[in-house]
Structure formats: C-alpha cells, structure tokens
Design a protein around this motif. Structure first.
Motif, PDB file in Angstrom:
ATOM      1  N   PHE A 100      -2.798   1.689  -0.627  1.00 22.74           N
ATOM      2  CA  PHE A 100      -1.639   2.365   0.248  1.00 22.74           C
ATOM      3  C   PHE A 100      -0.666   0.737   0.858  1.00 22.74           C
ATOM      4  O   PHE A 100       0.035   1.317   1.882  1.00 22.74           O
ATOM      5  CB  PHE A 100      -2.740   2.844   1.535  1.00 22.74           C
ATOM      6  CG  PHE A 100      -3.560   3.988   0.762  1.00 22.74           C
ATOM      7  CD1 PHE A 100      -3.428   4.843   0.716  1.00 22.74           C
ATOM      8  CD2 PHE A 100      -4.812   3.080   1.425  1.00 22.74           C
ATOM      9  CE1 PHE A 100      -4.274   5.830   0.351  1.00 22.74           C
ATOM     10  CE2 PHE A 100      -6.180   4.369   1.762  1.00 22.74           C
ATOM     11  CZ  PHE A 100      -5.198   5.649   0.905  1.00 22.74           C
ATOM     12  N   ASP A 101      -1.278   0.217   0.711  1.00 20.54           N
ATOM     13  CA  ASP A 101      -0.156  -1.423   1.242  1.00 20.54           C
ATOM     14  C   ASP A 101       1.142  -1.482  -0.097  1.00 20.54           C
ATOM     15  O   ASP A 101       0.936  -2.061  -0.988  1.00 20.54           O
ATOM     16  CB  ASP A 101      -1.131  -2.191   1.334  1.00 20.54           C
ATOM     17  CG  ASP A 101      -0.340  -3.836   1.827  1.00 20.54           C
ATOM     18  OD1 ASP A 101       1.522  -3.688   2.099  1.00 20.54           O
ATOM     19  OD2 ASP A 101      -0.848  -4.418   2.669  1.00 20.54           O
ATOM     20  N   PRO A 102       2.511  -1.290   0.995  1.00 17.56           N
ATOM     21  CA  PRO A 102       3.471  -1.386   0.634  1.00 17.56           C
ATOM     22  C   PRO A 102       3.963  -3.238  -0.082  1.00 17.56           C
ATOM     23  O   PRO A 102       4.508  -3.183  -1.088  1.00 17.56           O
ATOM     24  CB  PRO A 102       4.630  -0.694   1.547  1.00 17.56           C
ATOM     25  CG  PRO A 102       4.482  -1.258   3.177  1.00 17.56           C
ATOM     26  CD  PRO A 102       2.580  -0.867   1.900  1.00 17.56           C
ATOM     27  N   ALA A 103       2.872  -3.718   0.647  1.00 17.40           N
ATOM     28  CA  ALA A 103       3.573  -5.327  -0.253  1.00 17.40           C
ATOM     29  C   ALA A 103       2.762  -5.291  -1.676  1.00 17.40           C
ATOM     30  O   ALA A 103       2.601  -6.348  -1.807  1.00 17.40           O
ATOM     31  CB  ALA A 103       2.480  -6.114   0.736  1.00 17.40           C
ATOM     32  N   PHE A 104       2.179  -3.830  -2.148  1.00 17.00           N
ATOM     33  CA  PHE A 104       0.826  -4.061  -3.000  1.00 17.00           C
ATOM     34  C   PHE A 104       1.339  -3.129  -4.173  1.00 17.00           C
ATOM     35  O   PHE A 104       1.315  -3.560  -5.086  1.00 17.00           O
ATOM     36  CB  PHE A 104      -0.952  -4.207  -2.766  1.00 17.00           C
ATOM     37  CG  PHE A 104      -1.733  -5.757  -2.450  1.00 17.00           C
ATOM     38  CD1 PHE A 104      -2.027  -6.059  -3.522  1.00 17.00           C
ATOM     39  CD2 PHE A 104      -1.452  -5.316  -1.157  1.00 17.00           C
ATOM     40  CE1 PHE A 104      -2.749  -6.649  -2.988  1.00 17.00           C
ATOM     41  CE2 PHE A 104      -1.809  -6.545  -1.146  1.00 17.00           C
ATOM     42  CZ  PHE A 104      -3.043  -7.440  -1.620  1.00 17.00           C
ATOM     43  N   THR A 105       1.858  -2.708  -3.150  1.00 15.01           N
ATOM     44  CA  THR A 105       2.564  -0.823  -4.238  1.00 15.01           C
ATOM     45  C   THR A 105       3.672  -0.039  -4.302  1.00 15.01           C
ATOM     46  O   THR A 105       3.825  -1.060  -2.712  1.00 15.01           O
ATOM     47  CB  THR A 105       1.250  -0.487  -4.810  1.00 15.01           C
ATOM     48  OG1 THR A 105       1.820   0.637  -5.893  1.00 15.01           O
ATOM     49  CG2 THR A 105       0.870  -0.335  -3.674  1.00 15.01           C
ATOM     50  N   ALA A 106       4.279   0.089  -4.893  1.00 14.12           N
ATOM     51  CA  ALA A 106       5.303   1.332  -4.439  1.00 14.12           C
ATOM     52  C   ALA A 106       5.401   2.867  -4.138  1.00 14.12           C
ATOM     53  O   ALA A 106       5.758   3.343  -3.958  1.00 14.12           O
ATOM     54  CB  ALA A 106       6.534   0.604  -5.494  1.00 14.12           C
ATOM     55  N   ALA A 107       4.124   3.077  -4.671  1.00 12.81           N
ATOM     56  CA  ALA A 107       3.520   4.238  -4.480  1.00 12.81           C
ATOM     57  C   ALA A 107       3.426   4.751  -3.285  1.00 12.81           C
ATOM     58  O   ALA A 107       3.139   3.819  -1.949  1.00 12.81           O
ATOM     59  CB  ALA A 107       1.975   4.178  -4.629  1.00 12.81           C
ATOM     60  N   ALA A 108       2.912   6.074  -2.776  1.00 13.30           N
ATOM     61  CA  ALA A 108       3.399   6.159  -1.185  1.00 13.30           C
ATOM     62  C   ALA A 108       2.579   7.553  -1.169  1.00 13.30           C
ATOM     63  O   ALA A 108       2.958   8.979  -0.518  1.00 13.30           O
ATOM     64  CB  ALA A 108       5.067   6.642  -1.002  1.00 13.30           C
ATOM     65  N   ALA A 109       1.407   7.245  -0.659  1.00 10.10           N
ATOM     66  CA  ALA A 109       0.171   7.685  -0.452  1.00 10.10           C
ATOM     67  C   ALA A 109       0.526   8.325   1.186  1.00 10.10           C
ATOM     68  O   ALA A 109       1.083   7.906   1.912  1.00 10.10           O
ATOM     69  CB  ALA A 109      -1.367   7.929  -0.838  1.00 10.10           C
ATOM     70  N   LEU A 110       0.500  10.440   0.815  1.00  7.46           N
ATOM     71  CA  LEU A 110       1.427  11.058   1.989  1.00  7.46           C
ATOM     72  C   LEU A 110      -0.133  11.586   2.971  1.00  7.46           C
ATOM     73  O   LEU A 110      -0.888  12.583   2.005  1.00  7.46           O
ATOM     74  CB  LEU A 110       1.853  11.446   1.671  1.00  7.46           C
ATOM     75  CG  LEU A 110       3.195  12.347   3.521  1.00  7.46           C
ATOM     76  CD1 LEU A 110       4.624  11.042   3.396  1.00  7.46           C
ATOM     77  CD2 LEU A 110       4.592  13.206   2.297  1.00  7.46           C
ATOM     78  N   ILE A 111       0.230  11.307   4.443  1.00 10.94           N
ATOM     79  CA  ILE A 111      -0.812  12.913   4.899  1.00 10.94           C
ATOM     80  C   ILE A 111       0.360  13.474   5.087  1.00 10.94           C
ATOM     81  O   ILE A 111       0.830  13.142   6.361  1.00 10.94           O
ATOM     82  CB  ILE A 111      -1.035  12.125   6.270  1.00 10.94           C
ATOM     83  CG1 ILE A 111      -2.225  11.231   5.682  1.00 10.94           C
ATOM     84  CG2 ILE A 111      -1.728  13.188   7.188  1.00 10.94           C
ATOM     85  CD1 ILE A 111      -2.703  10.189   6.786  1.00 10.94           C
ATOM     86  N   ALA A 112       0.043  14.950   4.054  1.00  6.09           N
ATOM     87  CA  ALA A 112       0.948  15.935   5.605  1.00  6.09           C
ATOM     88  C   ALA A 112       0.784  16.894   5.673  1.00  6.09           C
ATOM     89  O   ALA A 112      -0.192  17.744   5.841  1.00  6.09           O
ATOM     90  CB  ALA A 112       1.651  16.479   3.060  1.00  6.09           C
ATOM     91  N   ASP A 113       1.418  16.969   6.086  1.00  2.70           N
ATOM     92  CA  ASP A 113       1.302  18.219   6.870  1.00  2.70           C
ATOM     93  C   ASP A 113       2.627  19.360   7.050  1.00  2.70           C
ATOM     94  O   ASP A 113       2.709  20.762   7.658  1.00  2.70           O
ATOM     95  CB  ASP A 113       1.238  18.366   8.636  1.00  2.70           C
ATOM     96  CG  ASP A 113       3.391  17.749   9.054  1.00  2.70           C
ATOM     97  OD1 ASP A 113       3.448  17.128   8.385  1.00  2.70           O
ATOM     98  OD2 ASP A 113       2.994  16.594  10.142  1.00  2.70           O
ATOM     99  N   ARG A 114       3.829  19.199   6.796  1.00  2.00           N
ATOM    100  CA  ARG A 114       4.771  20.121   5.842  1.00  2.00           C
ATOM    101  C   ARG A 114       4.951  20.758   3.835  1.00  2.00           C
ATOM    102  O   ARG A 114       4.383  19.161   3.887  1.00  2.00           O
ATOM    103  CB  ARG A 114       5.603  19.938   6.711  1.00  2.00           C
ATOM    104  CG  ARG A 114       5.305  19.702   7.912  1.00  2.00           C
ATOM    105  CD  ARG A 114       6.663  19.769   8.305  1.00  2.00           C
ATOM    106  NE  ARG A 114       8.064  21.000   9.160  1.00  2.00           N
ATOM    107  CZ  ARG A 114       7.794  22.370   9.716  1.00  2.00           C
ATOM    108  NH1 ARG A 114       6.572  22.733  10.500  1.00  2.00           N
ATOM    109  NH2 ARG A 114       8.666  23.110   9.160  1.00  2.00           N
ATOM    110  N   MET A 115       5.080  21.265   3.731  1.00  2.00           N
ATOM    111  CA  MET A 115       5.485  21.597   2.463  1.00  2.00           C
ATOM    112  C   MET A 115       6.575  22.275   2.002  1.00  2.00           C
ATOM    113  O   MET A 115       6.834  23.693   2.540  1.00  2.00           O
ATOM    114  CB  MET A 115       4.139  22.553   1.465  1.00  2.00           C
ATOM    115  CG  MET A 115       4.447  22.365  -0.107  1.00  2.00           C
ATOM    116  SD  MET A 115       2.966  22.440  -1.072  1.00  2.00           S
ATOM    117  CE  MET A 115       3.370  25.066  -0.985  1.00  2.00           C
TER     118      MET A 115
END
Length: 157
Positions: A100-115
C-alpha cells in the motif's frame, strides 16, 4: 435504490494499528462522509471485458490516517505486519503493508465508493477494494467493512 447502511453509520473500521496484539478498540472508524472528504483517487480497470472508472480513497491514506507508519518508518518490525481486509459477507484477503505504501510500490489499492460516477450498487457496496494491475482480481473485495493490521507469527523452529 437504498444503500445497505445510512450515510451516518460507520462504513469502514480499522483495527490493530497501535501495535498491541488483542486490542479491541478501533484505531479509526470512517463514515462515507469521512471518506468523501479525504484525498480522492480515480482508477480505471477492465472487468469482464468492460472498462470502469472507480473513485475513492487509497488504502494507504486510510491507514495513514489511522496512525499506521509508512515511508521511512515502515522498516524492521513494521515490515512483518500485514493487513487483513474483510467484507460484510465474510470474504477476506491479505496484503503486506508495503503493498500500500507509495514509497515501495506504484500500485494504488483503492477503497472505492463510486463506479462510473455513481455510488456502488447495493449488492457491491457501499465500499469496494479495487486493486489495479492485478490480473485475477481475487483480492478485490465487495462490501469492504474492516481492515485489521496484525503481526505475522514467528516462524516455527
């Protein structure tokens, strides 16, 4: 169509950030309005051959707000902690905190509330974990309601 819970109710609870095992008090409780007021991110993913836009809050942002160390503080003992994410129906999935940490990865796990510009459908929301870049999507969670930060057990010797 009615939501599963009124907007004033708790939508996501985060436990375990304090580092004390067995703590039952939440580190953070977030309502839908709280999430709407946090920094927002949009990701585009393909589901069943159709492109969708999801909007929400990075898991990183929610955990950081709960007090979870990241960046230069995510070292040593913090690196053997993990996040167990749980859905209303009991579905669970696990992530190492550096995922989850942008210092480690470019992945962007998201808690989405809209689609696609709309609140999530009742049978998929009010929150959904969206993990862009994952090929299978098995760690995507509908009806996300809880995140537990836990220490990995000591190896058996």
């Amino acid at each position: 169509m009615a939501s599963l819970m009124p907007a004033a109710d708790i939508a996501l609870t985060i436990y375990g950030v304090s580092g004390r095992d067995g703590v039952t008090e939440p580190a953070l409780e977030l309502r839908l309005a709280d999430l709407a007021a946090m920094p927002r991110t949009t990701v585009r993913i393909t589901l069943d051959g159709k492109s969708h836009t999801f909007e929400g809050v990075l898991v990183y942002e929610a955990l950081k707000r709960a007090g979870q160390p990241f960046g230069d503080q995510l070292r040593k003992a913090q690196l053997v902690k993990y996040a167990l994410l749980s859905a209303h129906d009991g579905y669970r999935t696990l992530f190492a905190l550096p995922e989850f940490d942008p210092a480690f990865t470019a992945a962007a796990a998201l808690i989405a509330d809209r689609m696609d510009g709309q609140p999530l459908p009742v049978n998929k929301g009010p929150l959904r974990l969206v993990v862009p870049g994952e090929k299978v999507g098995a760690r995507s969670i509908f009806m996300l309601e809880r995140i537990d930060i836990q220490n990995a057990p000591e190896p058996m010797r």
